[in-house]
Design a protein around this motif. Structure first.
Motif, short mmCIF file in Angstrom:
data_model
loop_
_atom_site.label_atom_id
_atom_site.label_comp_id
_atom_site.label_asym_id
_atom_site.label_seq_id
_atom_site.Cartn_x
_atom_site.Cartn_y
_atom_site.Cartn_z
N SER A 48 0.50 -6.39 2.84
CA SER A 48 -0.04 -5.03 2.79
C SER A 48 -1.56 -5.04 2.91
N GLU A 49 -2.18 -6.23 2.84
CA GLU A 49 -3.62 -6.37 2.97
C GLU A 49 -3.95 -7.55 3.89
N PRO A 50 -4.05 -7.32 5.21
CA PRO A 50 -4.36 -8.42 6.13
C PRO A 50 -5.68 -9.08 5.77
N PRO A 51 -5.72 -10.43 5.77
CA PRO A 51 -6.99 -11.12 5.48
C PRO A 51 -7.98 -10.91 6.61
N LYS A 52 -9.24 -11.13 6.31
CA LYS A 52 -10.29 -10.96 7.32
C LYS A 52 -10.57 -12.31 7.98
N LEU A 53 -9.89 -12.54 9.09
CA LEU A 53 -10.05 -13.75 9.87
C LEU A 53 -10.39 -13.37 11.31
N ALA A 54 -11.30 -14.12 11.93
CA ALA A 54 -11.78 -13.75 13.26
C ALA A 54 -10.67 -13.77 14.30
N ASP A 55 -9.73 -14.69 14.17
CA ASP A 55 -8.69 -14.88 15.17
C ASP A 55 -7.41 -14.12 14.84
N LEU A 56 -7.49 -13.23 13.87
CA LEU A 56 -6.28 -12.59 13.37
C LEU A 56 -5.82 -11.45 14.28
N GLN A 57 -4.52 -11.42 14.53
CA GLN A 57 -3.87 -10.31 15.22
C GLN A 57 -2.95 -9.63 14.23
N GLN A 58 -2.75 -8.32 14.38
CA GLN A 58 -1.87 -7.64 13.44
C GLN A 58 -1.21 -6.44 14.10
N VAL A 59 -0.05 -6.07 13.55
CA VAL A 59 0.64 -4.86 13.96
C VAL A 59 1.25 -4.25 12.70
N ARG A 60 1.14 -2.94 12.58
CA ARG A 60 1.71 -2.27 11.43
C ARG A 60 3.21 -2.10 11.64
N LEU A 61 3.98 -2.55 10.66
CA LEU A 61 5.43 -2.47 10.77
C LEU A 61 5.98 -1.17 10.20
N THR A 62 5.49 -0.79 9.05
CA THR A 62 6.04 0.37 8.35
C THR A 62 5.10 0.75 7.22
N ASN A 63 5.42 1.83 6.55
CA ASN A 63 4.70 2.16 5.32
C ASN A 63 5.71 2.33 4.21
N PHE A 64 5.27 2.18 2.97
CA PHE A 64 6.14 2.36 1.83
C PHE A 64 5.31 2.93 0.70
N VAL A 65 5.97 3.53 -0.27
CA VAL A 65 5.26 4.19 -1.35
C VAL A 65 5.59 3.51 -2.67
N VAL A 66 4.61 3.56 -3.60
CA VAL A 66 4.84 3.15 -4.98
C VAL A 66 4.68 4.39 -5.84
N VAL A 67 5.57 4.52 -6.81
CA VAL A 67 5.63 5.74 -7.62
C VAL A 67 5.47 5.38 -9.09
N LEU A 68 4.94 6.34 -9.84
CA LEU A 68 4.70 6.13 -11.26
C LEU A 68 5.95 6.53 -12.03
N VAL A 69 6.47 5.58 -12.81
CA VAL A 69 7.71 5.81 -13.54
C VAL A 69 7.57 5.39 -15.00
N SER A 70 8.46 5.91 -15.80
CA SER A 70 8.52 5.55 -17.22
C SER A 70 9.99 5.50 -17.63
N ASN A 71 10.26 4.80 -18.72
CA ASN A 71 11.62 4.78 -19.25
C ASN A 71 11.90 6.02 -20.11
N GLU A 72 10.87 6.82 -20.35
CA GLU A 72 11.02 8.02 -21.18
C GLU A 72 10.99 9.26 -20.28
N PRO A 73 11.94 10.17 -20.46
CA PRO A 73 11.99 11.39 -19.62
C PRO A 73 10.90 12.38 -20.01
N GLU A 74 10.68 13.31 -19.10
CA GLU A 74 9.77 14.44 -19.35
C GLU A 74 8.34 14.00 -19.66
N GLN A 75 7.90 12.91 -19.03
CA GLN A 75 6.52 12.49 -19.20
C GLN A 75 5.65 13.10 -18.10
N ASN A 76 4.39 13.37 -18.44
CA ASN A 76 3.43 13.86 -17.45
C ASN A 76 2.12 13.08 -17.58
#
Length: 285
Positions: free
Chosen positions: A147-175
């Motif tokens: 998810s974080e390509p290193p900074k190298l002079a000879d590096l090639q890259q292509v984006r494959l996809t995106n994904f999300v991370v979500v904030l969760v808890s084991n307790e309901p009704e949290q804000n």
């Protein structure tokens, strides 16, 4: 160098006990001790300090650990490469952090590669984030998924996809106000995620668990409780079963998954076969 000596050295370092290392390697304790002595003779320096009940690496031993690991990885790849049958014309070695390997996108990617190039044999390697640049430069891997390509002079890259991370808890009704008192679980996605995380006032405290793997973070949240970000694909089954809950009004952090490689890699032409296919892929988990 005898690879058995390296395996024994790494097992003793892992267990910090000659007897347990012997059990894991199906050897006698005297055989383990003999191998360590042989290694020390070859290196001309001790690799362990042998105080009763306190087996520790010497400074030379600490320096030798990454070399031993790299030698064994290289030897394993070499054996697999030369053992390829007529059914498999090429081996592609793919590296990623354990965190990246756990998300569904990477498994889907491997399946797509196998479908596109069924004559390839695939080998996967788990790397920590700091190992990625050297693994590419030293050709320990042909491709890295990150998810974080290193900074190298000879590096090639292509984006494959995106994904999300979500904030969760084991307790309901949290804000975002009520989670301030909950234990924090921090899943380490790298610098970009750390910056995004630092902008959320309700999460600015020392984590009770700092993890580089999804499963330890997931199990901690379910069994011990707290709040933390997880990939949606990992969290969703537990949300559906009411073991985890979305934190209301919480930010969703977008991440991208890249395929990166060096243009100087001798397998560049083989890798380029994948580029046209994956450069168009824009799936979202």
């Amino acid at each position: 160098m005898d690879t058995d000596l390296l395996r024994t050295f790494l097992e003793v370092n892992k267990t910090r006990h000659f007897g347990r290392a012997a059990t894991n390697l199906y050897l006698t304790q005297s055989a383990v001790s003999f191998r360590i002595r042989q290694l020390e003779i070859k290196l001309r320096t001790p690799v362990f300090t042998r105080k009763r009940g306190n087996l520790r690496l010497t400074s030379a031993g600490e320096k030798f650990v990454p070399y031993a690991e790299n030698i064994l990885q290289t030897w394993g790849r070499a054996r697999q490469d030369v053992a390829l049958t007529d059914s498999y014309q090429q081996q592609l070695t793919v590296g990623a952090t354990s965190l990246i390997w756990e998300i569904n996108n990477t498994n889907e990617w491997l399946e797509q590669v196998e479908a596109i190039q069924p004559e390839w044999a695939l080998r996967t390697e788990s790397l920590n984030r700091q190992q990625i640049p050297s693994a590419l430069l030293e050709k320990q891997v042909d491709i890295v998924l990150t998810s974080e390509p290193p900074k190298l002079a000879d590096l090639q890259q292509v984006r494959l996809t995106n994904f999300v991370v979500v904030l969760v808890s084991n307790e309901p009704e949290q804000n975002m106000n009520t989670i301030i008192g909950l234990p924090l679980v921090y899943l380490d996605w790298g610098t970009r995620f750390a910056v995004e995380h630092s902008r959320i006032p309700a999460l600015q405290r020392a984590p009770i668990l700092h993890s580089h793997g999804c499963q330890p973070a997931l199990k901690f949240l379910i069994n011990r409780g707290g709040v933390g970000f997880l990939p949606l694909s990992i969290a969703q089954p537990w949300i559906d079963s009411c073991k985890l809950y979305f934190v209301k009004n919480s930010p969703i952090i977008q991440n991208e998954l890249f395929m990166v490689w060096l243009s100087s890699n001798e397998k560049y032409e083989d890798i380029s076969v994948l580029i046209d296919v994956f450069s168009e892929t824009q799936n979202t988990c």
